[in-house]
Design an enzyme around this catalytic site. Structure first.
Site, PDB file in Angstrom:
ATOM      1  N   GLU A 155       0.870  -1.168  -0.159  1.00 51.85           N
ATOM      2  CA  GLU A 155      -0.065   0.011   0.084  1.00 51.85           C
ATOM      3  C   GLU A 155       0.790   1.274   0.165  1.00 51.85           C
ATOM      4  O   GLU A 155       0.656   2.327  -0.662  1.00 51.85           O
ATOM      5  CB  GLU A 155      -0.890  -0.206   1.101  1.00 51.85           C
ATOM      6  CG  GLU A 155      -1.911  -0.984   1.365  1.00 51.85           C
ATOM      7  CD  GLU A 155      -1.196  -2.284   2.009  1.00 51.85           C
ATOM      8  OE1 GLU A 155      -0.200  -2.823   1.792  1.00 51.85           O
ATOM      9  OE2 GLU A 155      -2.141  -2.969   2.504  1.00 51.85           O
TER      10      GLU A 155
ATOM     11  N   TRP B 273      18.031 -41.392 -13.036  1.00 56.29           N
ATOM     12  CA  TRP B 273      16.912 -40.461 -12.793  1.00 56.29           C
ATOM     13  C   TRP B 273      15.774 -40.948 -13.290  1.00 56.29           C
ATOM     14  O   TRP B 273      15.486 -41.543 -14.166  1.00 56.29           O
ATOM     15  CB  TRP B 273      17.168 -39.219 -13.442  1.00 56.29           C
ATOM     16  CG  TRP B 273      18.484 -38.513 -13.062  1.00 56.29           C
ATOM     17  CD1 TRP B 273      19.636 -38.686 -13.706  1.00 56.29           C
ATOM     18  CD2 TRP B 273      18.739 -37.640 -11.808  1.00 56.29           C
ATOM     19  NE1 TRP B 273      20.431 -37.674 -13.025  1.00 56.29           N
ATOM     20  CE2 TRP B 273      19.937 -37.418 -11.891  1.00 56.29           C
ATOM     21  CE3 TRP B 273      17.973 -37.493 -10.752  1.00 56.29           C
ATOM     22  CZ2 TRP B 273      20.629 -36.742 -10.720  1.00 56.29           C
ATOM     23  CZ3 TRP B 273      18.342 -36.791  -9.626  1.00 56.29           C
ATOM     24  CH2 TRP B 273      19.785 -36.368  -9.787  1.00 56.29           C
TER      25      TRP B 273
ATOM     26  N   THR C  16      17.356 -40.684   2.811  1.00 60.10           N
ATOM     27  CA  THR C  16      17.747 -39.927   1.534  1.00 60.10           C
ATOM     28  C   THR C  16      19.105 -39.125   1.621  1.00 60.10           C
ATOM     29  O   THR C  16      19.928 -39.453   0.640  1.00 60.10           O
ATOM     30  CB  THR C  16      16.456 -38.972   1.124  1.00 60.10           C
ATOM     31  OG1 THR C  16      15.176 -39.693   0.810  1.00 60.10           O
ATOM     32  CG2 THR C  16      16.921 -38.394   0.095  1.00 60.10           C
TER      33      THR C  16
ATOM     34  N   ASP D 240      21.749 -40.334  -1.161  1.00 57.91           N
ATOM     35  CA  ASP D 240      22.141 -39.649  -2.374  1.00 57.91           C
ATOM     36  C   ASP D 240      23.082 -38.557  -1.862  1.00 57.91           C
ATOM     37  O   ASP D 240      23.670 -37.853  -2.935  1.00 57.91           O
ATOM     38  CB  ASP D 240      20.702 -39.059  -2.552  1.00 57.91           C
ATOM     39  CG  ASP D 240      19.683 -39.865  -3.124  1.00 57.91           C
ATOM     40  OD1 ASP D 240      20.000 -41.033  -3.395  1.00 57.91           O
ATOM     41  OD2 ASP D 240      18.385 -39.359  -3.160  1.00 57.91           O
TER      42      ASP D 240
ATOM     43  N   LEU E  50      20.660 -30.133  -1.939  1.00 59.68           N
ATOM     44  CA  LEU E  50      19.560 -29.472  -1.740  1.00 59.68           C
ATOM     45  C   LEU E  50      19.272 -27.909  -2.161  1.00 59.68           C
ATOM     46  O   LEU E  50      18.423 -27.252  -1.517  1.00 59.68           O
ATOM     47  CB  LEU E  50      18.744 -29.930  -0.577  1.00 59.68           C
ATOM     48  CG  LEU E  50      18.919 -31.588  -0.116  1.00 59.68           C
ATOM     49  CD1 LEU E  50      18.393 -31.445   1.286  1.00 59.68           C
ATOM     50  CD2 LEU E  50      17.753 -31.889  -1.004  1.00 59.68           C
TER      51      LEU E  50
ATOM     52  N   ARG F 227      19.277 -24.840  -7.827  1.00 57.08           N
ATOM     53  CA  ARG F 227      20.141 -24.388  -8.831  1.00 57.08           C
ATOM     54  C   ARG F 227      19.418 -23.546 -10.047  1.00 57.08           C
ATOM     55  O   ARG F 227      19.347 -24.406 -11.122  1.00 57.08           O
ATOM     56  CB  ARG F 227      21.030 -25.613  -9.294  1.00 57.08           C
ATOM     57  CG  ARG F 227      22.426 -25.641  -8.445  1.00 57.08           C
ATOM     58  CD  ARG F 227      22.705 -26.865  -7.536  1.00 57.08           C
ATOM     59  NE  ARG F 227      22.310 -28.063  -7.889  1.00 57.08           N
ATOM     60  CZ  ARG F 227      22.075 -29.030  -7.098  1.00 57.08           C
ATOM     61  NH1 ARG F 227      21.660 -28.694  -5.975  1.00 57.08           N
ATOM     62  NH2 ARG F 227      21.838 -30.342  -7.643  1.00 57.08           N
TER      63      ARG F 227
ATOM     64  N   GLU G 139      11.093 -33.642  -0.150  1.00 52.06           N
ATOM     65  CA  GLU G 139      11.674 -34.215  -1.593  1.00 52.06           C
ATOM     66  C   GLU G 139      11.967 -35.821  -1.145  1.00 52.06           C
ATOM     67  O   GLU G 139      12.559 -36.252  -1.800  1.00 52.06           O
ATOM     68  CB  GLU G 139      12.994 -33.346  -1.588  1.00 52.06           C
ATOM     69  CG  GLU G 139      12.673 -32.121  -2.407  1.00 52.06           C
ATOM     70  CD  GLU G 139      13.868 -31.666  -3.524  1.00 52.06           C
ATOM     71  OE1 GLU G 139      14.150 -32.718  -3.870  1.00 52.06           O
ATOM     72  OE2 GLU G 139      14.069 -30.549  -3.685  1.00 52.06           O
TER      73      GLU G 139
ATOM     74  N   GLY H  32      12.655 -39.417   1.663  1.00 51.67           N
ATOM     75  CA  GLY H  32      11.947 -40.338   0.787  1.00 51.67           C
ATOM     76  C   GLY H  32      10.751 -40.895   1.244  1.00 51.67           C
ATOM     77  O   GLY H  32      10.067 -40.253   1.738  1.00 51.67           O
ATOM     78  N   SER H  33      10.300 -42.244   0.729  1.00 53.34           N
ATOM     79  CA  SER H  33       9.152 -42.920   0.883  1.00 53.34           C
ATOM     80  C   SER H  33       8.736 -42.835   2.382  1.00 53.34           C
ATOM     81  O   SER H  33       7.770 -42.347   2.922  1.00 53.34           O
ATOM     82  CB  SER H  33       9.280 -44.101   0.360  1.00 53.34           C
ATOM     83  OG  SER H  33       8.154 -44.811   0.504  1.00 53.34           O
TER      84      SER H  33
END
Ligand code: AOF
Ligand code: ZN
Length: 379
Positions: free
Chosen positions: A61, A184, A210, A214, A218, A221, A308, A310-311
């Protein structure tokens, strides 16, 4: 008798939509504040526009009033995507700025649910003789304004960040093979889009499984990102290695480990000495710890997270009723295998009749992948 004039006409709706569009410019900088846009107009012609860029900076405003320059906003109408604030925060109340500028009418796309405002901003304006109109909650512009600020709205009402789960699965719903190979599943375009989403949220979250498997970085990019998301690992025993890419890249973005009371003191001390923030989530079971961990993030000003994987973590969040939106890429590959992890671990619902049904779905293709965005809760 003449028909009663419509409180909000087509011209108003177009300017209100313009305010919502302007608000979008703050998407990656406004948090933990909401994205807000404003237009000052006379007889439908804009005199000034503004948006809220960052916390501590002027609200939309004031920015719009300043943008009027030599054009006097007295007697004009202000269109704003969120109810004007009426409290002193990092900046003074917008209701004061509106009254001082002599604005005669304020048209608002959505209310501000935060405790300090919640209708009082509009009440103060009306008391001072300003005409106030609010878009119908089910109008396109009203919905767009609420949708735009889901993280702010949920965080303001519950103290818990808005939770989005992003996953990439095969046609048969697997996140990885039975040997845990997952590189991937989705295509390049999908992965690029996911990097954009990282830049949109306050924190990116993974489970320790994860993080160990991996060793992810994180970070977002994408070119031109000025604020990287906080990186968070749900890691009940504080097993995140000091040599992991997360811990060795603290100069790029902060890392938080959400541990439980079961974590050895030596491990949490070592992480803290390396510059990692350690939060101890309370609770006897995983569901309450997930909730407590998210609450702790919310207390630190995190209004949105993207999970992101994991399971296991995704399943725990689902079972705890914590997922507000699912963004699922389905890639044209078939993996198979009973041991191959699915999108959601955890317990799941007992009967199909209990299955969670999204309030809204959208489906698009991204490269060769199908992207489904399922909004589960609305704030
Ligand atoms: C508005 N217009 O552009 C924004 C609003 O600390 P402060 O002073 O920046 O106040 C932050 C609070 O103000 C925030 O929690 C929300 O309720 C409101 N944000 N309000 O009228 C704006 N950004
Ligand atoms: Zn304000």
């Amino acid at each position: 008798m003449l028909p009663r004039p419509m409180p909000i006409d087509e011209r108003d709706l177009a300017l209100l939509q313009r305010a919502v569009d302007l608000a979008e410019r703050g998407r990656r900088t406004a948090s933990p504040n909401p994205m807000v846009g404003a237009v000052v107009a006379r007889d439908g012609r804009p005199l000034g526009e503004g948006w809220h860029e960052r916390p501590g900076g002027p609200h939309a405003e004031r920015a719009a009033i300043a943008d009027c320059g030599d054009a006097d906003p007295a007697g004009a109408t202000m269109y704003v995507s969120l109810e004007p604030c009426c409290h002193q925060g990092r900046t003074p109340p917008c209701t004061d700025a509106i009254l001082q500028a002599g604005i005669r009418r304020v048209v608002v796309a959505a209310g501000d649910p935060s405790e300090k405002v919640a209708g009082r901003g509009l009440g103060i304006l009306r008391d001072e003789g300003v005409a106030v109109d609010v878009a119908a909650p089910d109008s396109a512009v009203g919905r767009a304004a609420r949708l735009q600020n889901q993280p702010f709205r949920k965080h303001a009402r519950t103290g818990i960040p808005w939770v989005m789960l992003k996953a990439a699965a095969s046609l048969d719903g697997r996140l990885a093979t039975h040997t845990d190979d997952s590189r991937w599943i989705s295509g390049v375009a999908s992965r690029e889009l996911a990097h954009q989403w990282r830049a949109d949220v306050d924190a990116v979250v993974v489970g320790i499984g994860t993080a160990l498997a991996d060793d992810p970085l994180l970070t977002a990019r994408v070119p031109g990102v000025e604020r990287q998301p906080r990186r968070v690992v749900f890691d009940s025993e504080a097993r995140l290695p000091l040599t992991s890419r997360l811990v060795t890249s603290l100069d790029e973005a902060p890392v938080t480990v959400v541990a439980s009371r079961a974590a050895p003191r030596s491990a949490t001390d070592a992480l803290e000495s390396s510059g990692v923030e350690v939060v101890v989530a309370a609770g006897a079971n995983e569901h309450s710890r997930v909730r407590s961990g998210l609450e702790s993030l919310g207390q630190r000003g995190v209004t949105s997270v993207m999970i992101e994987g994991g399971s296991h973590l995704a399943g725990a969040c689902f079972d705890a009723g914590m997922i507000d939106e699912l963004r699922l890429f389905v890639a044209p590959i078939i993996v198979g295998g009973r041991q191959a992890p699915g999108v959601l671990g955890g317990q799941g619902v007992e009967r199909i009749a209990d299955a969670v049904r999204p309030v809204e779905l959208s489906r698009t293709t991204v490269g060769d992948d199908l992207l489904t965005v399922a909004r589960i809760k609305e704030w």
